[in-house]
Design a protein around this motif. Structure first.
Motif, PDB file in Angstrom:
ATOM      1  N   ALA A 121      -0.351  -4.006  12.800  1.00  0.00           N
ATOM      2  CA  ALA A 121      -1.116  -4.596  13.910  1.00  0.00           C
ATOM      3  C   ALA A 121      -0.465  -5.871  14.445  1.00  0.00           C
ATOM      4  N   LEU A 122       0.549  -6.370  13.713  1.00  0.00           N
ATOM      5  CA  LEU A 122       1.194  -7.603  14.162  1.00  0.00           C
ATOM      6  C   LEU A 122       2.197  -7.274  15.267  1.00  0.00           C
ATOM      7  N   PRO A 123       2.394  -8.193  16.195  1.00  0.00           N
ATOM      8  CA  PRO A 123       3.283  -7.916  17.325  1.00  0.00           C
ATOM      9  C   PRO A 123       4.732  -7.697  16.875  1.00  0.00           C
ATOM     10  N   GLY A 124       5.319  -6.620  17.360  1.00  0.00           N
ATOM     11  CA  GLY A 124       6.732  -6.349  17.084  1.00  0.00           C
ATOM     12  C   GLY A 124       6.994  -5.752  15.719  1.00  0.00           C
ATOM     13  N   VAL A 125       5.957  -5.523  14.934  1.00  0.00           N
ATOM     14  CA  VAL A 125       6.142  -4.958  13.599  1.00  0.00           C
ATOM     15  C   VAL A 125       5.872  -3.461  13.641  1.00  0.00           C
ATOM     16  N   ARG A 126       6.719  -2.672  12.999  1.00  0.00           N
ATOM     17  CA  ARG A 126       6.417  -1.251  12.887  1.00  0.00           C
ATOM     18  C   ARG A 126       6.703  -0.750  11.472  1.00  0.00           C
ATOM     19  N   ILE A 127       6.004   0.318  11.130  1.00  0.00           N
ATOM     20  CA  ILE A 127       6.268   0.939   9.831  1.00  0.00           C
ATOM     21  C   ILE A 127       7.502   1.819   9.988  1.00  0.00           C
ATOM     22  N   TYR A 128       8.469   1.596   9.122  1.00  0.00           N
ATOM     23  CA  TYR A 128       9.767   2.260   9.252  1.00  0.00           C
ATOM     24  C   TYR A 128       9.717   3.702   8.753  1.00  0.00           C
ATOM     25  N   ASN A 129       8.928   3.962   7.707  1.00  0.00           N
ATOM     26  CA  ASN A 129       8.907   5.295   7.096  1.00  0.00           C
ATOM     27  C   ASN A 129       8.476   6.352   8.114  1.00  0.00           C
ATOM     28  N   GLN A 130       9.350   7.318   8.363  1.00  0.00           N
ATOM     29  CA  GLN A 130       8.974   8.446   9.209  1.00  0.00           C
ATOM     30  C   GLN A 130       8.482   9.579   8.309  1.00  0.00           C
ATOM     31  N   GLY A 131       7.531   9.268   7.490  1.00  0.00           N
ATOM     32  CA  GLY A 131       6.997  10.262   6.573  1.00  0.00           C
ATOM     33  C   GLY A 131       5.924   9.594   5.749  1.00  0.00           C
ATOM     34  N   PRO A 132       5.152  10.397   5.008  1.00  0.00           N
ATOM     35  CA  PRO A 132       4.068   9.824   4.209  1.00  0.00           C
ATOM     36  C   PRO A 132       4.630   8.954   3.093  1.00  0.00           C
ATOM     37  N   PHE A 133       3.900   7.917   2.728  1.00  0.00           N
ATOM     38  CA  PHE A 133       4.363   7.050   1.640  1.00  0.00           C
ATOM     39  C   PHE A 133       3.254   6.866   0.607  1.00  0.00           C
ATOM     40  N   GLY A 134       3.621   6.306  -0.544  1.00  0.00           N
ATOM     41  CA  GLY A 134       2.669   6.117  -1.634  1.00  0.00           C
ATOM     42  C   GLY A 134       2.177   4.690  -1.719  1.00  0.00           C
ATOM     43  N   ASN A 135       2.618   3.966  -2.738  1.00  0.00           N
ATOM     44  CA  ASN A 135       2.128   2.602  -2.925  1.00  0.00           C
ATOM     45  C   ASN A 135       3.123   1.563  -2.420  1.00  0.00           C
ATOM     46  N   GLU A 136       4.150   2.028  -1.732  1.00  0.00           N
ATOM     47  CA  GLU A 136       5.185   1.116  -1.259  1.00  0.00           C
ATOM     48  C   GLU A 136       5.669   1.639   0.091  1.00  0.00           C
ATOM     49  N   PHE A 137       5.995   0.746   0.996  1.00  0.00           N
ATOM     50  CA  PHE A 137       6.426   1.181   2.324  1.00  0.00           C
ATOM     51  C   PHE A 137       7.386   0.151   2.888  1.00  0.00           C
ATOM     52  N   THR A 138       8.036   0.535   3.979  1.00  0.00           N
ATOM     53  CA  THR A 138       9.024  -0.338   4.597  1.00  0.00           C
ATOM     54  C   THR A 138       8.533  -0.761   5.970  1.00  0.00           C
ATOM     55  N   VAL A 139       8.550  -2.065   6.230  1.00  0.00           N
ATOM     56  CA  VAL A 139       8.211  -2.521   7.577  1.00  0.00           C
ATOM     57  C   VAL A 139       9.464  -3.025   8.275  1.00  0.00           C
ATOM     58  N   GLU A 140       9.518  -2.745   9.563  1.00  0.00           N
ATOM     59  CA  GLU A 140      10.598  -3.285  10.376  1.00  0.00           C
ATOM     60  C   GLU A 140      10.020  -4.459  11.152  1.00  0.00           C
ATOM     61  N   LEU A 190      11.718  -4.909   5.382  1.00  0.00           N
ATOM     62  CA  LEU A 190      11.119  -5.459   4.176  1.00  0.00           C
ATOM     63  C   LEU A 190      10.388  -4.338   3.452  1.00  0.00           C
ATOM     64  N   LEU A 191      10.664  -4.213   2.154  1.00  0.00           N
ATOM     65  CA  LEU A 191      10.001  -3.201   1.331  1.00  0.00           C
ATOM     66  C   LEU A 191       8.798  -3.861   0.661  1.00  0.00           C
ATOM     67  N   VAL A 192       7.603  -3.333   0.933  1.00  0.00           N
ATOM     68  CA  VAL A 192       6.361  -3.980   0.495  1.00  0.00           C
ATOM     69  C   VAL A 192       5.651  -3.072  -0.509  1.00  0.00           C
ATOM     70  N   ALA A 193       5.374  -3.609  -1.701  1.00  0.00           N
ATOM     71  CA  ALA A 193       4.732  -2.804  -2.751  1.00  0.00           C
ATOM     72  C   ALA A 193       3.338  -3.343  -3.070  1.00  0.00           C
ATOM     73  N   CYS A 194       2.416  -2.423  -3.367  1.00  0.00           N
ATOM     74  CA  CYS A 194       1.089  -2.812  -3.838  1.00  0.00           C
ATOM     75  C   CYS A 194       0.798  -2.092  -5.145  1.00  0.00           C
ATOM     76  N   THR A 195      -0.006  -2.724  -5.981  1.00  0.00           N
ATOM     77  CA  THR A 195      -0.541  -2.048  -7.162  1.00  0.00           C
ATOM     78  C   THR A 195      -2.047  -2.266  -7.139  1.00  0.00           C
ATOM     79  N   GLU A 196      -2.723  -1.781  -8.185  1.00  0.00           N
ATOM     80  CA  GLU A 196      -4.157  -2.006  -8.247  1.00  0.00           C
ATOM     81  C   GLU A 196      -4.483  -3.484  -8.430  1.00  0.00           C
ATOM     82  N   LYS A 197      -3.484  -4.301  -8.789  1.00  0.00           N
ATOM     83  CA  LYS A 197      -3.703  -5.743  -8.941  1.00  0.00           C
ATOM     84  C   LYS A 197      -3.635  -6.476  -7.601  1.00  0.00           C
ATOM     85  N   THR A 198      -3.135  -5.797  -6.576  1.00  0.00           N
ATOM     86  CA  THR A 198      -3.033  -6.420  -5.259  1.00  0.00           C
ATOM     87  C   THR A 198      -4.412  -6.381  -4.605  1.00  0.00           C
TER      88      THR A 198
END
Lengths: 495, 443
Positions: free
Chosen positions: B366-385, B419-427
């Protein structure tokens, strides 16, 4: 004892993480999801605690039993190092933090531990620099051989062979072969390397020699200076297997003796517990000429006293582990070295060697000792005569010792001694323990002559009697009830 | 003398029994020219002193970070019972269980660990653990090379680059051909991977979820590998295996993983846990220790190290590997962790971690100029451009004690804004809110 799978009851669990709000199918296409939940144990926390507490009681350990395990240096591990290593300031640290540009200041304490440990290991071994990356002793060997290969490649040498004496640890030839070398074995004479045997195989194809010193017979390689000279004369490198370093700390520095590479086993010499088979740690030290090839990253101390990771070593062999080694293990070794200091480290070797020679002297006359002369931290005995006269083998003696509460010596190794028992008491065992071990062993030897069958049946006082290892290898039951429907295509056969 | 049992009286009695004049006399075999100078080490310190020193060093490390760092190494909650049980000294201070009758505790635990890992991966057998996920991947390749007697290795660029640089080090002297298939928009190019497999290929290596976080189905790729007689190797993230299609179901021949997420602390890089599972047909090529069930002289069930004829202490330079120590205590932790959570706890952990990551992706998208890089489904980690260099964001957020993720430019030239962003249940959702707010503020 029942397996944890046999104790499982559907619907139980030890930990209930909060329920997710969405089903996986809402996030991922069902084709990407597994068909059914994995058949893992379902237990309450108490079920789990009882199960593993019960399992722990079926184990011998240094805290409960004497472990006279030759070439494995199983000594007592002080308890305070566990406290040191469990500090959240270390355990919660993500290894990638210092690799973010500008974030090095967030891990200064951890980097200092690495830097100082490297410095201490250099001081003890006389080597020029260390990498702490290798994750076990044999991993250190592989790293060391890779460093030797990098050196020769850089010099334009096309060497294909590594010499390994027959008295070396079995991992040495395996490591050399896996690194791409042809292994040449040379026989020992009178328990040590004979320079004449070395000269027979020494030529320009030799990349180096891997030496365990003291060797696996517990003997110091008295021809060491000549061997170093010979190997260096063909631009070969000298590798020191530090698994037996406990014998010589403060007495000899392998760097001073001319070795180019050494690995040390933190879980042996530096009193970090071995966890029933690991983790260990196998840092590798090198002489100045091999330093450019060390793995990256390397910890450096900057002029302002800050520590930093440096990757700028163009000749480096690269990464051999993802980060900086088994940091938790390194931390314990660092604490141990700080505790002992320069005097304590020397005393370790002195008392380890004293204990080994004492056991050797006390067993003399009871059990054949093929090389009955001053040994280092371990020595070998042989049950060959006993096996021939009354059919009691080294294995039977080992199992009978278990019945008396001692872990067994290393048996059938080194391969060059028949019915070998390799004994290493270490510096931490009291004279009373050593005496009791001798008394028990002497009693077993008496029993061997009077009632050999009783020993063939040993152990009889443990929760389990002698296990059928041949059946295990034939039946290959490697999981509980296998429990899996075979998948359609099987693995391709060799081409 | 710390940790030395012998009193001066003991020493005298022992020397008398040996017939030696002094301890020094026992070192007579070391030539005088090689004798050590005094060690350049500090004097010994008290236990209390050393502990205070280490506490001071620990305090120099930052532990109050809000962190979205993953990249294969994840901060999951560890139940206290894991430490309590795996910390029992009967486990901690034991050695490799060469004498099975005196080591049934650790042997049974390893057998149960092998079973648990095989079931999690849906594979037939597992070994008793390897050093870490990266060395497990290397050992898997060597298995494939031995099995197929071929030397061509096809690997996806979406496999963790830390492991790929390790593979490069390991294979320098081995005359193997490493063929890397580039990634596209955070997705492994399955077509190019399939096309690169030929009858000279020993192994094809892919990762699920891949390094960018993207989840794949590799069933067709595994089938292609099989058709060409190549071994398919999957590197996976074990927590997500409780919900994702398994390596076994995809037809993989070998599945390896970094087991750190199963109850092991991050601990600045180790000790970690190399998980290896495979089909039974490959078991004799498997490196390291394996535990099997057998019977004792009375017919009672028990456990031993088995298939040792593959190993270095018997076969020396012909051994399948040089591995002697593994990570038994780490494997024990993983087993205890898996027992405490069970299939339901693991599934919830995986799902919540994934939910958080998807929430984070929506907030960042939702931030200006930011997009999700993954052109496919992802799990608990994803890449933002990002519209700016990732390091610019990292520099700004580090000052607020936030680590927003891993900058991909470090390993992927051209992806300096990623940027590769990871989450766990602790996030927590709150953490994610803070991340979005600060990244938004920094753009």
């Amino acid at each position: 004892m029942k397996t944890v799978f046999a104790k499982s009851r559907p619907g139980r669990t030890g930990v209930w993480p909060p329920a997710p709000k969405t089903e996986p199918a809402a996030l991922l296409d069902p084709s990407l999801l597994r068909d059914s939940a994995p058949a893992l144990p379902e237990l309450s926390e108490l079920d789990t605690v009882r199960h593993f507490t019960e399992l722990s009681r079926l184990n011998f350990s240094v805290d409960g039993n004497f472990y006279p395990l030759g070439s494995c240096t199983m000594k007592y591990n002080p308890k305070f190092t566990e406290v040191a290593a469990s500090h959240p300031g270390f355990t919660s640290l993500h290894p990638l933090v210092p690799q973010l540009r500008g974030a090095g200041h967030l891990t200064q304490g951890a980097l200092e531990v690495l830097y100082e440990t490297e410095r201490f290991l250099c001081a003890i071994t006389g080597m020029h620099a260390f990498t702490l990356q290798p994750l076990a002793g044999a991993h250190g060997e592989l790293t060391g051989v890779m460093l030797m290969a990098a050196y020769h490649r850089d010099k334009g040498n096309t060497k294909t062979k590594i010499i390994v004496p027959d008295s070396a640890h079995g991992t040495n030839p395996a490591s050399a072969a896996i690194a791409g070398y042809q292994v040449v074995s040379i026989p020992s004479h009178d328990g040590i390397i004979d320079p004449a045997e070395l000269e027979k195989v020494l030529d320009d194809e030799v990349a180096g020699l891997m030496m365990t010193c003291p060797n696996t017979l517990g003997l110091f390689e008295r021809n060491l200076p000549r061997i170093v000279e010979l190997v260096h004369s063909v631009d070969g490198l000298l590798y020191y297997d530090g698994a037996n370093l406990n014998a010589i700390m403060g007495k000899m520095r392998v760097g001073d003796a001319g070795f180019d590479v050494v690995h040390v086993n933190l879980h042996k010499t530096f009193a970090t517990p071995h966890g029933g088979g690991g983790p260990g740690a196998g840092p590798v030290g090198v002489s100045q000429r091999l330093e450019p090839y060390l793995p990256i990253s390397r910890v450096v101390k900057l002029d302002d006293g800050q520590y930093s990771l440096n990757y700028d070593y163009p000749k480096s062999i690269g990464y051999i582990a993802p980060f900086y080694g088994n940091f938790g293990v390194i931390l314990k070794a660092y604490a141990y070295m700080l505790r002992l200091g320069r005097e304590g480290i020397v005393r370790v070797s002195e008392n380890a060697v004293l204990a080994a020679n004492y056991l050797r002297a006390r067993l003399r006359g009871h059990l054949e000792i093929p090389y009955d002369r001053t040994c280092m931290h371990e020595f070998v005995a042989s049950a060959a005569e006993l096996a021939a006269s009354c059919g009691v083998r080294a294995l039977d003696i080992a199992k009978a010792l278990l019945d008396r509460g001692h872990y067994a010596p290393t048996i059938y190794f080194p391969l060059i001694v028949k019915e070998c028992l390799m004994i290493e008491p270490t510096e931490t065992e009291s004279k009373e323990t050593l005496d009791r071990f001798v008394d028990d062993l002497v009693d077993i030897l008496r029993q061997a002559r009077e009632n050999p069958d009783a020993l063939h049946a040993a152990p009889t006082r443990l929760p389990i009697t002698r296990l059928d290892e041949v059946r295990a290898a034939r039946a290959m039951e490697l999981t509980d009830d296998a429990g899996l429907a075979a998948h359609d295509p099987i693995c391709p056969e060799s081409a | 003398m710390p940790y030395i049992a012998h009193t001066p009286e003991d020493q005298q009695a022992m020397l008398a029994a040996i017939g030696a004049a002094s301890i020094e006399a026992l070192f007579a075999d070391i030539p005088a020219s090689l004798r050590s100078p005094e060690l350049d080490l500090p004097a010994g310190k008290s236990e209390d002193h050393v502990l205070r020193h280490l506490a001071q060093l620990a305090a120099k490390n930052s532990t109050d970070l809000i962190s979205f760092l993953g990249a294969g190494f994840y901060d999951h909650a560890i139940p206290a019972a894991v430490d309590a049980l795996a910390g029992r000294s009967e486990f901690v201070t034991a050695y490799t269980p060469y004498q099975a009758e005196a080591s049934q505790g650790i042997l049974q635990a390893i057998f149960e660990y092998q079973t648990a890992m095989a079931r999690l991966m849906d594979m037939e057998v597992a070994n008793a653990s390897l050093y870490d996920g990266g060395t497990a991947l290397y050992e898997a390749i060597m298995m494939a090379v031995r099995h197929t007697k071929r030397t061509r290795i096809v690997i996806s660029e979406c496999v963790n680059p830390i492991y790929r640089v390790m593979l490069k080090s390991y294979t320098t002297n081995l005359h193997l051909e490493l063929v890397t298939i580039p990634q596209q928009e955070g997705v492994a190019d399955l077509g190019a991977l399939s096309a690169a497999i030929n009858d000279a290929t020993a192994a094809v290596i892919v990762q699920n979820p891949n390094f960018f976080g993207t989840v794949h189905d590799y069933t067709d790729l595994c089938a292609t590998a099989r058709k060409h007689g190549a071994v398919s190797i999957l590197s996976v993230y074990p927590i997500l295996q409780s919900v994702l299609r398994t390596p076994g179901a995809m037809g993989a021949d070998v599945a390896v993983a970094e087991g750190q997420s199963l109850g092991l602390p991050l601990s600045f890089g180790g000790p970690y846990l190399g998980i290896m599972t495979c089909r039974k047909a490959l078991v004799r090529q498997m490196p390291g220790r394996v535990v099997g069930r057998t019977v004792d002289a009375n017919g009672k069930s028990g456990f031993v190290l088995t298939l040792q004829a593959r190993e270095q202490h018997i076969r020396r330079d012909k051994a399948t590997s040089n591995i002697c120590s593994n990570q038994a205590l780490c494997a024990l932790r993983a087993l205890i962790y898996v027992c405490l959570l069970g299939p339901e706890g693991l599934r919830r952990t995986a799902q919540i971690s994934m939910e958080r990551a998807h929430y984070a992706s929506r907030r960042l998208e939702a931030l200006p100029g930011v997009r999700i890089y993954n052109q496919g489904p992802f799990g608990n980690e994803f890449t933002v451009e990002l519209p700016v260099r990732a390091y610019a964001i990292i520099d700004t957020l580090l000052a607020k004690n936030i680590v927003p993720g891993f900058p991909l430019g470090r390993y992927y030239p051209g992806l300096e804004n990623h940027l590769l962003v990871a989450c766990t249940e602790k996030t927590s959702r709150q953490d994610i809110g803070i991340l979005a707010e600060y990244i938004g503020g920094a753009l």
